[in-house]
Write a protein that holds these residues in place. Sequence first.
Motif, PDB file in Angstrom:
ATOM      1  N   UNK A   1       0.834  -1.206   0.000  1.00 21.74           N
ATOM      2  CA  UNK A   1       0.000   0.000   0.000  1.00 21.74           C
ATOM      3  C   UNK A   1       0.866   1.251   0.000  1.00 21.74           C
ATOM      4  N   UNK A   2       1.883   1.272   0.871  1.00 21.41           N
ATOM      5  CA  UNK A   2       2.753   2.448   0.932  1.00 21.41           C
ATOM      6  C   UNK A   2       3.558   2.615  -0.344  1.00 21.41           C
ATOM      7  N   UNK A   3       3.926   1.517  -0.981  1.00 19.83           N
ATOM      8  CA  UNK A   3       4.698   1.597  -2.223  1.00 19.83           C
ATOM      9  C   UNK A   3       3.877   2.216  -3.344  1.00 19.83           C
ATOM     10  N   UNK A   4       2.569   1.925  -3.371  1.00 19.77           N
ATOM     11  CA  UNK A   4       1.701   2.443  -4.429  1.00 19.77           C
ATOM     12  C   UNK A   4       1.187   3.848  -4.146  1.00 19.77           C
ATOM     13  N   UNK A   5       1.241   4.254  -2.884  1.00 22.09           N
ATOM     14  CA  UNK A   5       0.586   5.503  -2.498  1.00 22.09           C
ATOM     15  C   UNK A   5       1.088   6.730  -3.267  1.00 22.09           C
ATOM     16  N   UNK A   6       2.405   6.930  -3.468  1.00 17.52           N
ATOM     17  CA  UNK A   6       2.835   8.126  -4.213  1.00 17.52           C
ATOM     18  C   UNK A   6       2.241   8.197  -5.614  1.00 17.52           C
ATOM     19  N   UNK A   7       2.130   7.051  -6.270  1.00 16.11           N
ATOM     20  CA  UNK A   7       1.659   7.058  -7.659  1.00 16.11           C
ATOM     21  C   UNK A   7       0.134   7.215  -7.721  1.00 16.11           C
ATOM     22  N   UNK A   8      -0.556   6.664  -6.713  1.00 17.84           N
ATOM     23  CA  UNK A   8      -2.003   6.880  -6.646  1.00 17.84           C
ATOM     24  C   UNK A   8      -2.302   8.359  -6.396  1.00 17.84           C
ATOM     25  N   UNK A   9      -1.582   8.953  -5.444  1.00 17.72           N
ATOM     26  CA  UNK A   9      -1.772  10.374  -5.153  1.00 17.72           C
ATOM     27  C   UNK A   9      -1.428  11.225  -6.368  1.00 17.72           C
ATOM     28  N   UNK A  10      -0.448  10.824  -7.111  1.00 13.72           N
ATOM     29  CA  UNK A  10      -0.031  11.575  -8.290  1.00 13.72           C
ATOM     30  C   UNK A  10      -1.185  11.738  -9.266  1.00 13.72           C
ATOM     31  N   UNK A  11      -1.934  10.665  -9.497  1.00  7.06           N
ATOM     32  CA  UNK A  11      -3.059  10.733 -10.432  1.00  7.06           C
ATOM     33  C   UNK A  11      -4.264  11.416  -9.784  1.00  7.06           C
ATOM     34  N   UNK A  12      -4.473  11.154  -8.488  1.00  9.69           N
ATOM     35  CA  UNK A  12      -5.629  11.738  -7.826  1.00  9.69           C
ATOM     36  C   UNK A  12      -5.536  13.260  -7.744  1.00  9.69           C
ATOM     37  N   UNK A  13      -4.340  13.783  -7.515  1.00 11.25           N
ATOM     38  CA  UNK A  13      -4.175  15.221  -7.343  1.00 11.25           C
ATOM     39  C   UNK A  13      -4.034  15.966  -8.660  1.00 11.25           C
ATOM     40  N   UNK A  14      -4.120  15.248  -9.777  1.00 19.58           N
ATOM     41  CA  UNK A  14      -4.016  15.903 -11.071  1.00 19.58           C
ATOM     42  C   UNK A  14      -5.121  16.909 -11.317  1.00 19.58           C
ATOM     43  N   UNK A  15      -6.277  16.724 -10.677  1.00 16.44           N
ATOM     44  CA  UNK A  15      -7.407  17.625 -10.895  1.00 16.44           C
ATOM     45  C   UNK A  15      -7.525  18.683  -9.798  1.00 16.44           C
ATOM     46  N   UNK A  16      -6.588  18.706  -8.858  1.00 14.56           N
ATOM     47  CA  UNK A  16      -6.602  19.706  -7.796  1.00 14.56           C
ATOM     48  C   UNK A  16      -6.026  21.023  -8.292  1.00 14.56           C
ATOM     49  N   UNK A  17      -6.299  22.085  -7.551  1.00 16.64           N
ATOM     50  CA  UNK A  17      -5.715  23.385  -7.877  1.00 16.64           C
ATOM     51  C   UNK A  17      -4.196  23.267  -7.896  1.00 16.64           C
ATOM     52  N   UNK A  18      -3.582  23.830  -8.927  1.00 18.90           N
ATOM     53  CA  UNK A  18      -2.136  23.678  -9.092  1.00 18.90           C
ATOM     54  C   UNK A  18      -1.381  24.332  -7.931  1.00 18.90           C
ATOM     55  N   UNK A  19      -1.948  25.369  -7.315  1.00 16.14           N
ATOM     56  CA  UNK A  19      -1.297  25.984  -6.164  1.00 16.14           C
ATOM     57  C   UNK A  19      -1.150  25.015  -5.008  1.00 16.14           C
ATOM     58  N   UNK A  20      -2.127  24.147  -4.828  1.00 20.75           N
ATOM     59  CA  UNK A  20      -2.056  23.150  -3.765  1.00 20.75           C
ATOM     60  C   UNK A  20      -0.989  22.110  -4.073  1.00 20.75           C
ATOM     61  N   UNK A  21      -0.874  21.720  -5.333  1.00 16.05           N
ATOM     62  CA  UNK A  21       0.146  20.750  -5.736  1.00 16.05           C
ATOM     63  C   UNK A  21       1.536  21.358  -5.564  1.00 16.05           C
ATOM     64  N   UNK A  22       1.676  22.654  -5.874  1.00 18.84           N
ATOM     65  CA  UNK A  22       2.952  23.342  -5.653  1.00 18.84           C
ATOM     66  C   UNK A  22       3.326  23.275  -4.176  1.00 18.84           C
ATOM     67  N   UNK A  23       2.347  23.514  -3.302  1.00 21.61           N
ATOM     68  CA  UNK A  23       2.618  23.423  -1.866  1.00 21.61           C
ATOM     69  C   UNK A  23       3.101  22.027  -1.487  1.00 21.61           C
ATOM     70  N   UNK A  24       2.443  20.996  -1.996  1.00 24.40           N
ATOM     71  CA  UNK A  24       2.800  19.641  -1.596  1.00 24.40           C
ATOM     72  C   UNK A  24       4.176  19.242  -2.132  1.00 24.40           C
ATOM     73  N   UNK A  25       4.493  19.666  -3.347  1.00 20.03           N
ATOM     74  CA  UNK A  25       5.822  19.382  -3.887  1.00 20.03           C
ATOM     75  C   UNK A  25       6.884  20.058  -3.020  1.00 20.03           C
ATOM     76  N   UNK A  26       6.647  21.334  -2.706  1.00 21.50           N
ATOM     77  CA  UNK A  26       7.604  22.064  -1.863  1.00 21.50           C
ATOM     78  C   UNK A  26       7.718  21.418  -0.495  1.00 21.50           C
ATOM     79  N   UNK A  27       6.598  20.993   0.076  1.00 22.94           N
ATOM     80  CA  UNK A  27       6.604  20.358   1.391  1.00 22.94           C
ATOM     81  C   UNK A  27       7.408  19.061   1.360  1.00 22.94           C
ATOM     82  N   UNK A  28       7.176  18.238   0.344  1.00 19.53           N
ATOM     83  CA  UNK A  28       7.913  16.971   0.237  1.00 19.53           C
ATOM     84  C   UNK A  28       9.408  17.213   0.058  1.00 19.53           C
ATOM     85  N   UNK A  29       9.752  18.202  -0.769  1.00 23.67           N
ATOM     86  CA  UNK A  29      11.162  18.485  -1.025  1.00 23.67           C
ATOM     87  C   UNK A  29      11.856  18.979   0.234  1.00 23.67           C
TER      88      UNK A  29
END
Length: 605
Positions: free
Chosen positions: A541-569
Amino acid sequence: MDDQNKNLILATALSFLVILIWFVVFPPPEPTPAPEVTTGELTAPGDGLATAPTTAEAPAGSTLQVETRQETLAEAPRVEIDTPRLTGSISLLGGRIDDLSLKDYRETIDPQSPIVTLLSPVGTDSAYYALYGWAPGAGLTLDDVPGANTRWTLENGQTLGLDAPIVLAWTNDKGMTFRRTIGIDANFMFTVTQSVQNGSDMTASLAPYGVLARHGEPQDLRNFFILHEGLVAMADGKLTETDYSDMRDFAVDSREGARAEVTQVAENGWIGFTDHFWMTTLIPEPGSPFKSVAKYDEARDIYQAEAVLPTQTVAAGQSTTVTTMLFAGAKEWETLREYERSGIQNFVDSIDWGWFFFLTKPIFWLLHNIHALIGNMGWSIIGLTLIIKAILFPLAYKSYVSMAKMKELQPQMEALKEKAGDDRQKLQQGMMELYKKEKVNPAAGCLPILLQIPIFFSLYKVIFVTIELRHAPWFGPFQDLSAPDPTSIINLFGLLPNAAPEPGSLMATIFIGILPLLLGISMWVQQKLNPAPTDPTQQMIFAWMPWVFMFMLGSFASGLVVYWIANNTITFTQQYIIMRSQGYKPDVFGNIRSGFSRKAKTEKK
């Protein structure tokens, strides 16, 4: 990490995943065209007076079909509205403020797209307007007071503008002269002063009122649970938000003759309708009592917000004056805050801050001030992420140190698992002894993850509901951080001029943009620094989670995705540095090359 804490993280992650899937499977419904409206007039307000009106006549020249805007505007004489931020007109039929557009805002990011229209006259699609008048008391009838269809005369002024008010006048058959002075400030606030000069030989009783009327639900209604659209009211410090559907469920009020809810306001309050980014609000003078009425006329499908002021008794030869305000414009935080500071109680709360208001308000304040310094909302979101991570760093430090120790203990945990076999109690006891011996707290890594969830949703709320993020550009193809990533492999991630698939479509879900791709990669790399679960199912489950989230967040506001990328980095960088400072040298694949660990020293001995 014991099974209980792993299950806690797994349950949290899965709950988050369920919410994301819900967003994709059940997105906000597309706006549906409003049904063709009739031009029957709104229900007039009353305050319990015996002669209070129930309905007003339809305006002269109205028809049953929806007319074009220009045809409707031409049906009655008008006074132009022209300020740096607003344009429109006031109809001399009823003195209605029913034609208003916002010069600073366009419907799309295309600079040639039409400016946003806020108010529209009766006869057009989705009529929406403000109306003022007097409810008749003892000795007066509907014909004796100005109402929805009174034909006013322009007594003073030509165009309503800054420092240029207009005065409308009307005299009834009894010799009573009514005047309405309308002024406007540099933003979105109208001041409406109603007066009556009693030139008759009798004492008159009458109640001044203001009405906001909306014919049918707005066409662009989002119907999204994270956003309130509909009635919004403040009564002596208590905020009320009522959806259009809930207004239709009001009980029938015998005094009002329609479905209504009545609130008596003692000192401070306001009432109106809020859209995603726009709002109209009736605001009596602070400190004055009034009756706040939310009403739905089922027969005509008209939603109304009313502010009915106390009955005025005017003796023969005397006069009385009442002043109210009307906000009609964009829900800009700074603008609303200035009005609040000038005396309009809790006006900033007309923005839908949500349940996590104690987080959304300071997060927005911080983002707003960073943007004031940087001038670019994309970099401001990244700056906000840096500040949030800095605030949480003491907690994160303990967490990452614990995770580093947990990762070092993984070989011993695997050995315990093999030794215990199917005896889970023995495995738990062995792990507890190992944690105690090595002075490791397996729960230390959970709290930062749990704290990120309300912060994430608060930022999502801020990006979704605040107008400051609407059409906010970053760079290149990212010209609207409140919209999904516009890039895709189909347009070579923004290098080609053709558009990406429509957001929310199956193609858009499959052919995601560059930001969701970077998100998935950053999640995967950051995950490699964490200790892997011992349970194979959890590992999968944990191995698949990044890739599942990647597709799920494709329709989210890009500003939110920018935040999450910055947070992860930032999280990866912090964790990597802290792990090295503890003597552990992880690579991006999560391998530990520790030349300083106690375990390694023991093996050498």
